[in-house]
Design a protein around this motif. Structure first.
Motif: not given
Length: 108
Positions: A54-78
């Motif tokens: 559920d936390d992954l889904k919430a983070l995706d809804a707020r930031i990534a919208d399923g885009a792998l590029r945005r998940w790469a940004v989130l991974t780096h900052h995390t």
């Protein structure tokens, strides 16, 4: 070599004649659906394996919208936040701080 780009970037890549004539394919990768995120994101990087779906889904809804590029940004900052706090896994507060940093503090 693999180059990734969004639509605007793809147009720029295709406009480079030398690159365009040497490209074997231009595949399109569809964004992940919200239901795919809890399965796919933990496979992308170990930092997400301990985060509840559920936390992954919430983070995706707020930031990534399923885009792998945005998940790469989130991974780096995390990863940077984990190193700075000396935490071993991301908790909801750390994820909130990362999301605030990535999207400038906007709320959903």
């Amino acid at each position: 070599m693999v180059l990734t780009a969004q639509a605007r970037g793809e147009r720029s890549l295709r406009a480079q004649r030398m690159l365009a004539t040497r490209t074997a394919g231009w595949p399109y990768i569809w964004p992940l659906t919200r239901d795919q995120v809890p399965k796919a994101v933990p496979a992308l990087h170990p930092v997400w394996q301990s985060v509840p779906p559920d936390d992954l889904k919430a983070l995706d809804a707020r930031i990534a919208d399923g885009a792998l590029r945005r998940w790469a940004v989130l991974t780096h900052h995390t990863q940077r936040a984990l190193a700075a706090t000396k935490a071993s896994t991301p908790d909801p507060d750390l994820l909130q701080a990362v999301a605030d940093r990535v999207d400038g503090g906007r709320r959903p």
